[in-house]
Each structure stands twice: as C-alpha cells, then as structure tokens.
Design a protein around this motif. Structure first.
Motif, short mmCIF file in Angstrom:
data_model
loop_
_atom_site.label_atom_id
_atom_site.label_comp_id
_atom_site.label_asym_id
_atom_site.label_seq_id
_atom_site.Cartn_x
_atom_site.Cartn_y
_atom_site.Cartn_z
N ARG A 1 0.85 -1.19 0.00
CA ARG A 1 0.00 0.00 0.00
C ARG A 1 0.89 1.24 0.00
N CYS A 2 0.34 2.35 -0.43
CA CYS A 2 1.17 3.55 -0.58
C CYS A 2 0.67 4.71 0.27
N GLY A 3 -0.13 4.43 1.29
CA GLY A 3 -0.55 5.53 2.15
C GLY A 3 -1.65 5.12 3.10
N TYR A 4 -1.93 6.03 4.04
CA TYR A 4 -2.87 5.78 5.12
C TYR A 4 -3.29 7.10 5.73
N PRO A 5 -4.43 7.15 6.43
CA PRO A 5 -4.88 8.40 7.04
C PRO A 5 -3.99 8.79 8.22
N ILE A 6 -3.88 10.09 8.45
CA ILE A 6 -3.07 10.61 9.56
C ILE A 6 -3.85 11.69 10.28
N GLY A 7 -3.36 12.02 11.47
CA GLY A 7 -3.96 13.07 12.28
C GLY A 7 -3.42 12.98 13.67
#
Length: 404
Positions: A329-335
């Motif tokens: 996978r090439c990304g994911y949510p952040i915060g």
C-alpha cells in the motif's frame, strides 16, 4: 473518585486543545455510529481515540485506561488513580466524569482493572446491555477482554474496532490548523538534516539534532513527541523500511532516507526525504524520476469524489512503466496519534480500497521504495480539497537530495 477530582476539573478553563463545540461535533458522529450498530455503551481504549473525544493527554497507555461513551451523558474517563489527576487537567468534562481504580490493581496476579470497570458498568445500569469494545487495538489485551467478558456475563460485548477511528477521517478546520503547524515543524526537521548530514557524522548525533528541532518547534508552536521515532537506514540497510539508528557514521556513496514527523498537540504531518552522499548511481536516478512521476500522478488523482484506489493505481502505473513493482500500500490516514503508530488504521491507499475521498481527509502518501540492496523514500502528507488535486501540507522540493 477522590475529593480533589470532584472539586477540580478544567472544563471551564479551556485547557483542552479544542472548543467544546468541536468535542460535541465529534461525540455526535460517534453516537450516530453507535446507534447504527445498536451499541448502548462504547468503551474506548485507544489513547488516540480517548484524546480525540475528551482531550486526555498523558503517558499512561502502558496501564489499563479508557473512556466510556454514552448516548445521553458526557463521556466518563477511567484509569489508574494517579493518572486521574492528569485527566482532570486535560479533559473538557467536569470532574464528576472522571473515575479511577486503585494501584492495587496494577500488575496484580489476583485482581484485574477490568473487574473494577465492570463494577462501574453494572452500577451505571449497563450490565446487561450491548457494549462495544475495540478488540483490534494495541492497548486492549486478550486478558483484559476475557476478564471483562467474565465480569459482565449478561452483557453483549461486540467488536467496535475502528468505530471511532472512522469518525476521525474528515478533519475539522481546527484539526487542520494543528496539522499545518506540525507540517512546519516537519519542514524544519528536514532542513536541519540537509544542513548537517555529512560523511563521518555519527547517526545518533544527527538524531539528537532531529529531536531538538522537533521539540523546540517553530514560531512559538512547541513540538510534541512523535508517535514514531526517526527512521534513517543507510545503504543496503535502507532496503528495510523500519530501522532506527545507531552510532554508525554516515558514509560517502550511500543513500539515507529520513522518515520523520513534526507533531503539534498530538497531530502529525509525516514527511520523508532521501539524501545521497556523493554521486548517485544511474538506477537510483531512474527510480527517482519514476517515483516523482508517480507521486505527481497520485496527487492529481487525490480528488474529492475519486477513490483511495485511484491514488494507488496512478502511482503504480508510473512505476510499472519504469519496471518497478512495489507490492505494498502507498498511504494511510493521519492526524492525532500516540505511539506506536501515526496512522489512523482505517483507509489504505491500495488498489483494493474503494473508499470515496472526501474534502478534509488527510493521508500520508507514502510510496517508499525498498529494493533488495537499497531504498528511496519521497513522501507527502496530503489534504483532500473541495476542488482540484490534493494539497501537500509540507512544501519542500520533491527529489533525491545529493550532497557531494
């Protein structure tokens, strides 16, 4: 509940990071999700979700703690007695919504904190209700679940993993303000790395400077500790994506990727750049060109109304034309996040995820290349906008940095 906690309480003093209206907005989202699942009471153990709902902030996630979320009352913070004094200084709720267990429960072989929590749940009238718990969670052990289930034999314990996480996906304006402050700190860290790195410099010395830049912050915005430590493998070690540091010196003829994040009030903006000391080989230059093309294609696909898979497919198309197969996978949510991870553990930027992108979503677009004998990371923290391609929260050249 001790006397200090009943009398104390900082809801009226504004010590929580956000406005009461913001916390009410968040609770409304969670309660609607609970209602859709038929959940009467939600027990939240993830410290990121706890902080998002209540403002609680403390290094106490090594012991059992949590937040009880009701449909018709303010949340209740529950944890170790000594940490209740931290709760009363950080949460937005009044002191009567803070409760605790005594230290005799900590690492005991004869009793468990979940037994005490079960007693509270019984007293509140939820002993035979449908209770949601976050089963797939770093902070909720198998023993905790089994003990809670045994102590609440008439309750229906259901898996509420990621119920709160999903409500965190679209960021409010207040949250985006914090993330942009974190992004400025991320830029400062990378600028410091580029200035200081040179052959012969021990890695641990550079990491010390990374932490100084991260924690001193920028323009009056103090830096918090990030959920992941700096990652900076060099040469062939950069084929491994999650190595930290040692006392080894940086060497000429090697690339080092730096995976870091500024952090402000627990909000992150991860940012990765790679530095080559000397003259990069042709294969790395070719990979750099393909990766940049893929990132730009992915950013263009990262539009409201498109899907998470559209970003991954745009990236993978450019890489495939260069003969590169990532297979990840090439990304994911952040915060908002706490160790050991700055991702929100919901959406994945990969071909199988058809989640529709919405304005206000934030991701770490992370198409790192980890090949057999080398690695290359060029990444961006991005915001899905109302119109047009994604906004990058950090603003530094997207390239392989070279220091002769």
């Amino acid at each position: 509940m001790n006397e200090e906690i009943v009398q104390f309480g900082y809801a009226a003093e504004g010590r929580a990071p956000f406005s009461l209206a913001e916390y009410e907005r968040r609770l409304g989202l969670v309660r609607r999700a609970m209602d859709e699942r038929g959940i009467d009471l939600l027990f939240v153990e993830d410290p990121s979700n706890m902080a998002w709902l209540t403002g609680y902030d403390g290094w106490s996630f090594y012991v059992h703690q949590g937040v009880l979320v009701f449909h018709d009352a303010d949340p209740m913070w529950w944890g170790r007695q000594m940490d209740a004094n931290g709760a009363v200084r950080t949460v937005w709720m009044a002191g009567v919504h803070i409760t605790h267990y005594s230290d005799e429960y900590v690492q005991s072989t004869t009793r468990h904190p979940m037994q005490q929590l079960a007693g509270i749940i019984h007293e509140l009238g939820y002993g035979a209700k449908r209770i949601g718990v976050e089963l797939e969670n770093y902070y909720f052990s198998a023993k905790a679940y089994l003990t809670l289930r045994e102590a609440l034999p008439d309750a229906d314990l259901v898996d509420a993993t990621a119920l709160v996480n999903r409500q965190r996906t679209v960021k409010s304006d207040e949250e985006l303000d914090f993330m942009r402050r974190a992004a400025k700190i991320s830029e400062k860290i990378i600028d410091g790395v580029l200035e200081r790195i040179e052959p012969g410099l021990p890695k641990n010395e550079l990491v010390a400077d990374i932490y100084r830049d991260a924690l001193t912050g920028l323009d009056g915005d103090w830096g918090d500790y990030p959920a992941i430590v700096p990652l900076l493998p060099s040469g062939s070690d950069a084929a491994a994506c999650h190595l930290t540091w040692n006392g080894r010196e940086f060497a000429e003829g090697e690339a080092t990727f730096f995976e870091i994040s500024g952090c402000y009030r627990r909000y992150h903006a991860p940012f990765c750049r790679t530095v080559f000391l000397g003259e990069p080989p042709d294969y790395m230059r070719a990979a750099e060109a393909a990766l940049i093309e893929g990132i730009e294609a992915g950013l263009w696909a990262a539009k409201a109304g498109n899907r998470a898979c559209d970003i991954a497919n745009a990236l993978n198309g450019a890489l495939a034309r260069a003969g590169i197969d990532r297979g990840a996978r090439c990304g994911y949510p952040i915060g908002l996040s706490y160790p050991p991870d700055w991702g929100e553990r919901t959406i994945s930027l990969r071909p199988e995820d058809e989640t529709v992108l919405e304005p206000g979503m934030t991701f770490h677009f992370m198409p790192g290349l980890w090949m057999e004998t080398w690695g290359l990371e060029i990444t961006e923290s991005i915001l899905i906008r109302e119109d047009g391609p994604a906004e990058t929260l950090c603003n530094r050249p997207r390239k392989l940095y070279v220091k002769p």
